[in-house]
Design an enzyme around this catalytic site. Structure first.
Site, mmCIF file in Angstrom:
data_model
loop_
_atom_site.group_PDB
_atom_site.id
_atom_site.type_symbol
_atom_site.label_atom_id
_atom_site.label_comp_id
_atom_site.label_asym_id
_atom_site.label_seq_id
_atom_site.Cartn_x
_atom_site.Cartn_y
_atom_site.Cartn_z
ATOM 1 N N HIS B 69 0.844 -1.194 0.000
ATOM 2 C CA HIS B 69 0.000 0.000 0.000
ATOM 3 C C HIS B 69 0.881 1.245 0.000
ATOM 4 O O HIS B 69 1.692 1.461 0.911
ATOM 5 C CB HIS B 69 -0.938 -0.019 1.211
ATOM 6 C CG HIS B 69 -2.018 -1.048 1.082
ATOM 7 N ND1 HIS B 69 -2.564 -1.714 2.150
ATOM 8 C CD2 HIS B 69 -2.646 -1.536 -0.025
ATOM 9 C CE1 HIS B 69 -3.498 -2.554 1.715
ATOM 10 N NE2 HIS B 69 -3.559 -2.460 0.404
ATOM 11 N N GLU B 72 1.597 3.878 2.953
ATOM 12 C CA GLU B 72 2.108 3.388 4.235
ATOM 13 C C GLU B 72 3.633 3.531 4.253
ATOM 14 O O GLU B 72 4.373 2.547 4.285
ATOM 15 C CB GLU B 72 1.624 1.947 4.444
ATOM 16 C CG GLU B 72 0.096 1.894 4.511
ATOM 17 C CD GLU B 72 -0.500 0.497 4.460
ATOM 18 O OE1 GLU B 72 0.249 -0.496 4.522
ATOM 19 O OE2 GLU B 72 -1.737 0.402 4.360
ATOM 20 N N ARG B 127 -3.244 4.671 -2.171
ATOM 21 C CA ARG B 127 -3.073 3.350 -1.568
ATOM 22 C C ARG B 127 -2.876 2.248 -2.616
ATOM 23 O O ARG B 127 -2.080 1.336 -2.444
ATOM 24 C CB ARG B 127 -4.329 3.055 -0.737
ATOM 25 C CG ARG B 127 -4.582 1.613 -0.336
ATOM 26 C CD ARG B 127 -5.971 1.526 0.302
ATOM 27 N NE ARG B 127 -6.445 0.172 0.508
ATOM 28 C CZ ARG B 127 -6.361 -0.490 1.653
ATOM 29 N NH1 ARG B 127 -5.786 0.064 2.695
ATOM 30 N NH2 ARG B 127 -6.859 -1.697 1.779
ATOM 31 N N HIS B 196 2.463 -4.147 6.532
ATOM 32 C CA HIS B 196 1.615 -2.973 6.316
ATOM 33 C C HIS B 196 1.712 -2.040 7.527
ATOM 34 O O HIS B 196 2.369 -2.343 8.507
ATOM 35 C CB HIS B 196 0.149 -3.418 6.158
ATOM 36 C CG HIS B 196 -0.125 -4.192 4.906
ATOM 37 N ND1 HIS B 196 -0.834 -3.664 3.861
ATOM 38 C CD2 HIS B 196 0.220 -5.448 4.528
ATOM 39 C CE1 HIS B 196 -0.926 -4.556 2.887
ATOM 40 N NE2 HIS B 196 -0.288 -5.658 3.266
ATOM 41 N N TYR B 198 -1.315 0.858 9.567
ATOM 42 C CA TYR B 198 -0.867 0.998 10.913
ATOM 43 C C TYR B 198 -1.968 0.520 11.865
ATOM 44 O O TYR B 198 -3.022 1.089 11.853
ATOM 45 C CB TYR B 198 -0.633 2.504 11.193
ATOM 46 C CG TYR B 198 -1.912 3.333 11.114
ATOM 47 C CD1 TYR B 198 -2.352 3.869 9.891
ATOM 48 C CD2 TYR B 198 -2.739 3.533 12.232
ATOM 49 C CE1 TYR B 198 -3.528 4.603 9.816
ATOM 50 C CE2 TYR B 198 -3.914 4.271 12.147
ATOM 51 C CZ TYR B 198 -4.294 4.794 10.939
ATOM 52 O OH TYR B 198 -5.480 5.505 10.852
ATOM 53 N N GLU B 270 0.807 -5.141 10.805
ATOM 54 C CA GLU B 270 0.411 -3.731 10.724
ATOM 55 C C GLU B 270 1.300 -3.002 11.719
ATOM 56 O O GLU B 270 1.212 -3.241 12.921
ATOM 57 C CB GLU B 270 -1.059 -3.558 11.115
ATOM 58 C CG GLU B 270 -2.045 -4.245 10.200
ATOM 59 C CD GLU B 270 -2.435 -3.395 9.002
ATOM 60 O OE1 GLU B 270 -2.036 -2.222 8.951
ATOM 61 O OE2 GLU B 270 -3.130 -3.921 8.127
#
Lengths: 94, 309
Positions: B69, B72, B127, B196, B198, B270
């Site tokens: 993504h 990120e 994204r 990834h 968050y 994440e």
């Protein structure tokens, strides 16, 4: 570059499953152009939404009228982006 | 930077800077790391993967990827830090040395280079990939909904304008197809961690079904150990569990496909969220984020070494 001036990121705390469902309704309101940074899952997980300036009032009214708690996580997205750019530029010039 | 020692790991970098870093790292350490191009992105950018190897042929391997993504950014920045960390620790750190003496590590720092470049040039909040969707004015596919595992089920969108648009068909995105082809042709990847940001989560399959993964008990235990080690550095709190029970239903995800393809140790992470910045994590938090994440990664990699299958 896309300008995010006035965009806010709201952190929503849904109290129960019914409120999570209510926030999910926002996902279907395409005209608000909401960007779910962290989507609705379950009551214990915060929901983060980037709200464009023209939709800020509508979203806040929606949340407040449904008794859903929220806080402003980012007051102005563009301010943070400007700081990020300045930091990167400062590093390059150094 | 003239070397990877003077490279600034505490700032965000453009795609060009990351690619320069990759080339520097390879030039400085030709006996330990090489660059493989596994394909080209939709807009023709190279899909670069770093291969860390101490020799052997088609050794069992660990795959790490950061930056599916685009927005990120802390994931890409962490990937750069991981690459340098592997070089620094080999021959110094007992655990990493043992891992690399038996296994190869593949690291794709920028899985979605078109999106990443676009997030720098035009839209910081981008994204998805940058592929054009026939019949729609909306661009891009969520590459973490495009894999052939429950593709198109609930937990992804059929609307090309949605941030979770799954694409026209599984593997429609060349960035996804390139990894699928690589994993299949390699045939000996034993662990796969897709990173990834968050929400501070360490997740294992499944996302598209409530069915338990056959190895759930083991994956859960390992996730607990990894999270405990991660938290030991700065006290960052992580949750762990299956994707569907811990966060939400998500179909067509990377690690559901890798798990179904026989890679037992399949995880997605994440990374850090301080509660104030989301995707806009200040650059001064890059190194702490990477440091704590590394502790989880090394735990999973060490376990992979010690528990062959």
């Amino acid at each position: 570059k896309e300008d995010f001036s006035g965009h806010q990121v709201l952190r929503i705390s849904a109290a129960d499953e019914a409120q999570v469902k209510k926030v999910r309704e926002l996902e279907d309101l395409k005209h608000l152009q909401l960007d779910f940074w962290r989507g609705p899952s379950r009551p214990s997980m915060p929901i983060d939404i980037r709200v464009p300036f023209p939709s800020v009032q509508a979203v806040k009214v929606f949340l407040e009228s449904n008794g859903i708690k929220y806080s402003i996580m980012i007051e102005d997205v563009q301010t943070l982006l400007d700081e990020e750019q300045e930091q990167m530029l400062a590093f390059r010039s150094r | 930077a003239s070397s990877t020692d003077t490279f600034n790991y505490a700032t965000y970098h453009t795609l060009e800077e990351i690619n320069q870093f990759i080339d520097l790292l390879v030039a400085e350490n030709p006996n330990l790391v090489s660059k493989i191009q596994i394909g080209s992105s939709y807009e023709g950018r190279p899909l670069n993967v770093l291969k860390f190897s101490t020799g052997g042929t088609n050794r069992p391997a660990i795959w790490l990827d950061t930056g599916i993504h685009a927005r990120e950014w802390v994931t890409h920045a962490s990937g750069v830090w991981f690459a340098k960390k592997i070089i620094e620790d080999y021959g110094q750190d007992e655990t990493l040395t043992a891992i690399l003496d038996s296994l190869d590590i593949f690291l794709e720092i920028v899985v979605n280079p078109d999106g990443y470049a676009y997030s720098h040039s035009s839209n910081r909040m981008w994204r998805k990939t940058r592929s054009i969707n026939a019949g729609s004015s909306c661009v891009g596919v969520d590459a973490n909904r495009n894999w052939d595992a429950g593709f198109g089920l609930s937990g992804s969108s059929s609307d090309p304008c949605s941030e979770t648009y799954h694409g026209e068909y599984a593997n429609s995105e060349v960035e996804v197809q390139a990894i699928v082809d690589f994993v299949n042709s390699h045939g000996n990847i034993k662990a796969f961690v897709s990173i990834h940001s968050y929400s501070q989560l360490l997740l294992y399959p499944y996302g598209y079904t409530t069915a338990r993964a056959a190895d759930q008990a083991e994956l859960h235990e390992l996730a607990k150990t990894a999270v405990d080690n991660l938290s030991s550095l700065y006290g960052t709190e992580y949750e762990y569990g299956s994707i569907i029970t811990t966060i939400y239903e998500a179909s067509g995800t990377t690690v559901d496909w890798t798990y179904n393809s026989g890679i037992k140790y399949s995880y997605t992470m994440e990374l850090r969220d301080t509660g104030f910045y989301g995707f806009l994590l200040p650059a001064k938090q890059i190194v702490p984020t990477a440091q704590e994440t590394w502790l989880a990664l090394i735990t999973i990699m060490d376990y992979t070494l010690k528990h062959p299958y």
